[in-house]
Design an enzyme around this catalytic site. Structure first.
Site, PDB file in Angstrom:
ATOM      1  N   GLU A 143      -3.080  -2.831  14.045  1.00 11.88           N
ATOM      2  CA  GLU A 143      -2.185  -2.398  15.106  1.00 11.88           C
ATOM      3  C   GLU A 143      -2.744  -2.760  16.477  1.00 11.88           C
ATOM      4  O   GLU A 143      -3.937  -2.639  16.742  1.00 11.88           O
ATOM      5  CB  GLU A 143      -1.958  -0.891  15.009  1.00 11.88           C
ATOM      6  CG  GLU A 143      -0.807  -0.392  15.855  1.00 11.88           C
ATOM      7  CD  GLU A 143      -0.426   1.043  15.530  1.00 11.88           C
ATOM      8  OE1 GLU A 143       0.519   1.551  16.151  1.00 11.88           O
ATOM      9  OE2 GLU A 143      -1.089   1.647  14.657  1.00 11.88           O
ATOM     10  N   CYS A 203      -0.499  12.008   8.123  1.00 15.09           N
ATOM     11  CA  CYS A 203       0.180  11.553   9.328  1.00 15.09           C
ATOM     12  C   CYS A 203       1.688  11.480   9.086  1.00 15.09           C
ATOM     13  O   CYS A 203       2.120  10.825   8.128  1.00 15.09           O
ATOM     14  CB  CYS A 203      -0.334  10.185   9.759  1.00 15.09           C
ATOM     15  SG  CYS A 203       0.407   9.602  11.305  1.00 15.09           S
ATOM     16  N   ARG A 219       0.832  -1.197   0.000  1.00 14.59           N
ATOM     17  CA  ARG A 219       0.000   0.000   0.000  1.00 14.59           C
ATOM     18  C   ARG A 219       0.864   1.244   0.000  1.00 14.59           C
ATOM     19  O   ARG A 219       1.884   1.297   0.684  1.00 14.59           O
ATOM     20  CB  ARG A 219      -0.869   0.016   1.252  1.00 14.59           C
ATOM     21  CG  ARG A 219      -1.778   1.226   1.384  1.00 14.59           C
ATOM     22  CD  ARG A 219      -1.861   1.688   2.836  1.00 14.59           C
ATOM     23  NE  ARG A 219      -0.630   2.341   3.276  1.00 14.59           N
ATOM     24  CZ  ARG A 219      -0.338   2.617   4.545  1.00 14.59           C
ATOM     25  NH1 ARG A 219      -1.148   2.225   5.508  1.00 14.59           N
ATOM     26  NH2 ARG A 219       0.777   3.244   4.853  1.00 14.59           N
ATOM     27  N   THR A 227       3.913   9.766  10.341  1.00 17.98           N
ATOM     28  CA  THR A 227       4.486   8.414  10.405  1.00 17.98           C
ATOM     29  C   THR A 227       4.501   7.726   9.044  1.00 17.98           C
ATOM     30  O   THR A 227       5.188   6.721   8.868  1.00 17.98           O
ATOM     31  CB  THR A 227       3.706   7.532  11.400  1.00 17.98           C
ATOM     32  OG1 THR A 227       2.369   7.332  10.929  1.00 17.98           O
ATOM     33  CG2 THR A 227       3.663   8.176  12.781  1.00 17.98           C
ATOM     34  N   GLU A 254      -8.129   8.391   4.598  1.00 14.80           N
ATOM     35  CA  GLU A 254      -7.345   9.241   5.512  1.00 14.80           C
ATOM     36  C   GLU A 254      -6.568  10.212   4.640  1.00 14.80           C
ATOM     37  O   GLU A 254      -6.754  11.422   4.738  1.00 14.80           O
ATOM     38  CB  GLU A 254      -6.416   8.393   6.375  1.00 14.80           C
ATOM     39  CG  GLU A 254      -5.545   9.210   7.321  1.00 14.80           C
ATOM     40  CD  GLU A 254      -4.644   8.340   8.194  1.00 14.80           C
ATOM     41  OE1 GLU A 254      -3.561   8.835   8.591  1.00 14.80           O
ATOM     42  OE2 GLU A 254      -4.987   7.180   8.476  1.00 14.80           O
ATOM     43  N   ARG A 259      -5.298   5.923  -1.120  1.00 15.99           N
ATOM     44  CA  ARG A 259      -4.519   4.783  -0.668  1.00 15.99           C
ATOM     45  C   ARG A 259      -4.576   3.780  -1.817  1.00 15.99           C
ATOM     46  O   ARG A 259      -5.650   3.264  -2.139  1.00 15.99           O
ATOM     47  CB  ARG A 259      -5.099   4.173   0.619  1.00 15.99           C
ATOM     48  CG  ARG A 259      -4.936   5.063   1.854  1.00 15.99           C
ATOM     49  CD  ARG A 259      -3.498   5.060   2.348  1.00 15.99           C
ATOM     50  NE  ARG A 259      -3.267   5.971   3.457  1.00 15.99           N
ATOM     51  CZ  ARG A 259      -3.333   5.624   4.745  1.00 15.99           C
ATOM     52  NH1 ARG A 259      -3.678   4.392   5.076  1.00 15.99           N
ATOM     53  NH2 ARG A 259      -3.055   6.512   5.686  1.00 15.99           N
ATOM     54  N   ARG A 316       2.652  -8.031  13.981  1.00 17.89           N
ATOM     55  CA  ARG A 316       1.449  -7.807  14.772  1.00 17.89           C
ATOM     56  C   ARG A 316       0.374  -8.789  14.328  1.00 17.89           C
ATOM     57  O   ARG A 316       0.567  -9.560  13.381  1.00 17.89           O
ATOM     58  CB  ARG A 316       0.967  -6.370  14.616  1.00 17.89           C
ATOM     59  CG  ARG A 316       0.620  -5.951  13.194  1.00 17.89           C
ATOM     60  CD  ARG A 316       0.339  -4.454  13.135  1.00 17.89           C
ATOM     61  NE  ARG A 316      -0.102  -4.019  11.823  1.00 17.89           N
ATOM     62  CZ  ARG A 316      -0.373  -2.758  11.504  1.00 17.89           C
ATOM     63  NH1 ARG A 316      -0.232  -1.807  12.417  1.00 17.89           N
ATOM     64  NH2 ARG A 316      -0.778  -2.414  10.296  1.00 17.89           N
ATOM     65  N   ARG A 347       3.861   0.698   2.675  1.00 16.30           N
ATOM     66  CA  ARG A 347       3.811  -0.409   3.626  1.00 16.30           C
ATOM     67  C   ARG A 347       3.541  -1.678   2.842  1.00 16.30           C
ATOM     68  O   ARG A 347       2.516  -1.806   2.168  1.00 16.30           O
ATOM     69  CB  ARG A 347       2.718  -0.208   4.685  1.00 16.30           C
ATOM     70  CG  ARG A 347       2.674  -1.373   5.688  1.00 16.30           C
ATOM     71  CD  ARG A 347       1.736  -1.112   6.864  1.00 16.30           C
ATOM     72  NE  ARG A 347       1.788  -2.248   7.774  1.00 16.30           N
ATOM     73  CZ  ARG A 347       0.829  -3.175   7.905  1.00 16.30           C
ATOM     74  NH1 ARG A 347      -0.275  -3.084   7.189  1.00 16.30           N
ATOM     75  NH2 ARG A 347       0.969  -4.179   8.748  1.00 16.30           N
TER      76      ARG A 347
END
Length: 372
Positions: free
Chosen positions: A323, A280, A135, A282, A234, A238, A318, A289
């Site tokens: 998350e 964001c 992504r 991050t 977001e 994406r 994870r 990702r």
């Protein structure tokens, strides 16, 4: 719709939020708390980005001063936020992405997909890997991000992305579905298959991510559901490539081809220091990702070894629910930990090497009867 606050009201909200955040001894590990010093607050309390957006510091940190447990606590309200509020954003970015020792102004390399042929099928026998996906996030040049997006801008972005996506051909050929037209039962089913996004995250909600929901949101996908574009989830886009197997090479090639085509008609925001821009911090840089859902039942029982390998291989492990979820039945989500400071190819190649190493460790345990 949120009413516009006066500069004095913003300054008061910032002061109250700063006091609450800095006095909270239970939740004191956020990057916002670490870097929102008194001198930073004083410099930016009356500052805004340029018209017509005019984002203020409160727009960027509202979520973090409300939810002290947020690990980051900051969202950019527009591209300019990264420069206007740089005394706050830059240290947060450097800290999160492991760039504190890097004194260079240039933190992100140019986009480089390199040789897609070097990315391979990691599990041709389909013994371990259930699915693979990559992504990336993109935001359109000239539009603010969700803390300041107006309703008509959501619609404009949706129409621009719809038009570009419907021009894709070959295996990327598909259809666009606006969220308001997808039945709730179908939405729920698609979310459960990790095909569609949903609203509900409290950190994003406080930051303004779900205003005007579901206006301007939707999904484009091909019939095989191997090429997806989420609109205004977001970030503005994406872009996701996926496969229900371990063929990371196929996933990577499809992503590169699809993005290249979209770039012919869409102009994406990019920062000279941070690379591709996201709401964001991050996700900055490559915004990439890559991850697999993989079954490693023996390795999952050796938590210390798994954790040590993840650290060494620069991967994040994870549960498959996202998350902060737990590994169940030996099935886990493994992804690249890094986003910024590397090329896209370097990150995917690194994940490939990490997955190969973890599979080898699992098979070694199998050969030893589960004993290390």
């Amino acid at each position: 719709m949120r009413s516009k606050k006066t500069p004095e009201e913003v300054a008061e909200l910032l002061e109250d939020g700063f006091k609450s955040l800095t006095e909270d001894e239970e939740y004191n590990n956020s990057l916002l708390r670490k870097y929102l010093r008194r001198e930073v607050l004083d410099v930016y309390s009356m500052t805004t980005t340029s018209p017509p957006t005019e984002a203020n510091l409160y727009d960027c940190i509202q979520s973090g001063i409300t939810h002290h447990s947020s690990s980051c606590g900051v969202y950019a309200a527009d591209a300019e936020s990264y420069d206007v509020f740089n005394k706050l954003f830059d240290p947060i970015i450097r800290d999160y992405h492991g760039q504190l020792e890097n004194d260079s102004d240039l933190l992100q390399k140019d986009t480089d997909w390199d040789n897609v042929e070097e990315i391979e099928n990691l599990d041709p026998e389909r013994k371990h890997i259930l699915s693979a996906r990559i992504r990336i996030a993109r935001n359109l040049e000239g539009y603010p991000y969700f803390p300041k997006l107006r309703e008509k801008q959501y619609v404009e972005i949706e129409e621009k992305v719809r038009s570009a996506a419907e021009g894709l051909d070959g295996e990327h050929t598909g259809s666009y579905y606006t969220m308001a037209d997808i039945e709730p039962e179908i939405q729920h089913e698609m979310v459960s298959r990790h095909i569609l996004f949903k609203c509900g995250d409290e950190f994003l909600s406080t930051a303004g991510c779900y205003r005007f929901w579901p206006t301007g949101r939707g999904i484009f996908h091909n019939p095989a559901e191997t090429c997806l574009i989420w609109v205004n989830a977001e970030d503005h886009l994406r872009i996701i490539s996926m496969a229900k197997c371990g063929d990371l090479g196929d996933v990577y090639n499809r992503l590169v081809t699809g993005l290249t085509e979209l770039e012919r008609s869409l102009q994406f925001a990019r920062h000279p220091r941070y690379g591709n821009l996201t709401a964001c911090p991050t996700n900055l840089g490559t915004t990439l990702r890559a991850w697999v859902h993989i079954r490693l039942p023996l390795l999952s029982q050796q938590e210390d070894k798994l954790k040590a390998m993840a650290e060494e291989l620069n991967v994040q492990i994870r549960g498959t629910g996202g998350e902060n979820t737990q590994i169940e039945d030996g099935i886990m989500d493994i992804s690249n930990k890094r986003r910024l400071g590397f090329t896209e190819f370097e990150l995917v190649k690194s994940l490939q090497e990490g997955i190969v190493a973890l599979i080898a460790a699992e098979e070694e345990l199998e050969a030893c009867g589960g004993e290390d």
